[in-house]
Design an enzyme around this catalytic site. Structure first.
Site, PDB file in Angstrom:
ATOM      1  N   VAL A   7     -31.388  -2.617  -1.684  1.00  0.00           N
ATOM      2  CA  VAL A   7     -30.928  -4.002  -1.714  1.00  0.00           C
ATOM      3  C   VAL A   7     -30.740  -4.444  -3.162  1.00  0.00           C
ATOM      4  CG1 VAL A   7     -31.386  -6.369  -0.985  1.00  0.00           C
ATOM      5  CG2 VAL A   7     -32.231  -4.448   0.394  1.00  0.00           C
ATOM      6  N   ASN A   9     -28.556  -7.244  -5.949  1.00  0.00           N
ATOM      7  CA  ASN A   9     -28.211  -8.664  -5.989  1.00  0.00           C
ATOM      8  C   ASN A   9     -26.840  -8.957  -5.394  1.00  0.00           C
ATOM      9  OD1 ASN A   9     -30.471 -10.024  -7.506  1.00  0.00           O
ATOM     10  ND2 ASN A   9     -29.987  -8.395  -8.940  1.00  0.00           N
ATOM     11  N   ASN A  11     -24.791  -6.178  -3.576  1.00  0.00           N
ATOM     12  CA  ASN A  11     -24.541  -5.336  -2.400  1.00  0.00           C
ATOM     13  C   ASN A  11     -25.826  -4.709  -1.884  1.00  0.00           C
ATOM     14  OD1 ASN A  11     -21.590  -5.471  -2.222  1.00  0.00           O
ATOM     15  ND2 ASN A  11     -21.602  -4.353  -4.158  1.00  0.00           N
ATOM     16  N   ASP A 107     -35.884  -0.887  -7.859  1.00  0.00           N
ATOM     17  CA  ASP A 107     -34.694  -0.067  -8.090  1.00  0.00           C
ATOM     18  C   ASP A 107     -34.889   0.887  -9.269  1.00  0.00           C
ATOM     19  OD1 ASP A 107     -34.797  -2.323  -9.766  1.00  0.00           O
ATOM     20  OD2 ASP A 107     -32.630  -2.359 -10.047  1.00  0.00           O
TER      21      ASP A 107
END
Length: 253
Positions: A7, A9, A11, A107
Site C-alpha cells: 500500500v 500513498n 497506488n 515499505d
C-alpha cells in the site's frame, strides 16, 4: 499461492506469488475513503479476471495506516485468510541501525529485505514513487539509513498548482537536457534532474561507506528515471512484492 499487497500513498500494488515466483501483478488507486466491502470487490475482481487459484495466505505492507483495517478485513472476506501486517512483532531478519528502528517505514523494510536476499551487499536502493527514498545496506547486511525527498510526480504537481502557466505533463524523458519549451524544460528538470540526483547520491554514499555498492531502482517511476542515470544499476520493478513473500515465509506457521 499468497497474496502480497503493498500500500503506497498513490497506488496499491497486488501480487499473487508462490515458491516459483510472481504469477501476476496489478494496481489499484489508494483511497482512504473506500470501505472494506469496496476493497473486497476490487480484490475479488483482481483475482477472478486472472482465474487465480486458491489463496493460502496474505501479507500487507502499508505506508497508509488508515487503510490497514479495511484491507485486512477485505482480504479475509475474499480469501478466507487473515493477512500478516508488516510492523512490530514481524520477523524480517533485517538488522536496523537507525536512531529509532520503529520509525522505519514498512515499505523500506520490505525493499531492504528483498534486496539483501537477491543482490550482493553493500546495496543502495532507490524507490521512486510519491516520495523518492534511498536506503543503504552495508556489506554485513545492516540497514544504515538513507534519504527521503519529493517524488517526481509530487514535484510536478507542486509546479503546476503553484504557478499560473505551467501545465500538467506526462513523466517521460525529453530529447535533450536543454528544453526549448515549457513542457520539455519541466521534463528535464523533474525527470533528468532526479536521475542526476540519484547519480550524485550514489557517488556520495559510496564515499561515505568506503566502497562500491550494488544500486537497485524500484517503484512506479523507476524505469522512466533509471534510463537517464549514468550509474550502473539494476531495475527491479517487483522488489517489494518479492520482499513480502520473503517476510511471509519467515513468519508462516
Amino acid at each position: 499461492m499468497i497474496l502480497a499487497i503493498d500500500v503506497g500513498n498513490t497506488n496499491i500494488t497486488l501480487g499473487a506469488i508462490d515458491d516459483s515466483g510472481l504469477k501476476f501483478l496489478g494496481r489499484l488507486s489508494t483511497n482512504i475513503n473506500e470501505t472494506e466491502e469496496e476493497y473486497a470487490m476490487k480484490i475479488h475482481s483482481f483475482l477472478s479476471i486472472r482465474n487465480a487459484s486458491e489463496i493460502d495466505g496474505a501479507i500487507i505492507s502499508s505506508v497508509v495506516p488508515a487503510l490497514n483495517s479495511a484491507l485486512k478485513k477485505a482480504v479475509n472476506l475474499v480469501c478466507g485468510v487473515v493477512p500478516l501486517i508488516v510492523g512490530p512483532g514481524i520477523k524480517t531478519g533485517l538488522s536496523i541501525k537507525i536512531d529509532d528502528p520503529a520509525q522505519l517505514g514498512a515499505d523500506l523494510v520490505v525493499g531492504a529485505v528483498a534486496a539483501k536476499e537477491k543482490y550482493p551487499c553493500p546495496i543502495i536502493i532507490f524507490d521512486l514513487g510519491t516520495a523518492t527514498t534511498g536506503s543503504v545496506i552495508d556489506r554485513d547486511g545492516n540497514f544504515l539509513g538513507g534519504i527521503i525527498t519529493t517524488g517526481v510526480g509530487t514535484s510536478i504537481n507542486a509546479l503546476t498548482t503553484g504557478t499560473a502557466l505551467l501545465p500538467q505533463i506526462d513523466i517521460s524523458s525529453p530529447k535533450k537536457v536543454i528544453g526549448t519549451n515549457s513542457i520539455d524544460s519541466m521534463k528535464s528538470g523533474c525527470v533528468i534532474g532526479t536521475a542526476i540526483m540519484i547519480d550524485g547520491f550514489v557517488e556520495r554514499i559510496e564515499e561515505e561507506i568506503g566502497e562500491k555498492a550494488t544500486v537497485v531502482v524500484t517503484g512506479g517511476l523507476g524505469k522512466s528515471i533509471a534510463k537517464n542515470c549514468k550509474t550502473d544499476l539494476i531495475i527491479d520493478e517487483n522488489l517489494l512484492i518479492d520482499g513480502l513473500k520473503i517476510i511471509y515465509d519467515k513468519n508462516k506457521k
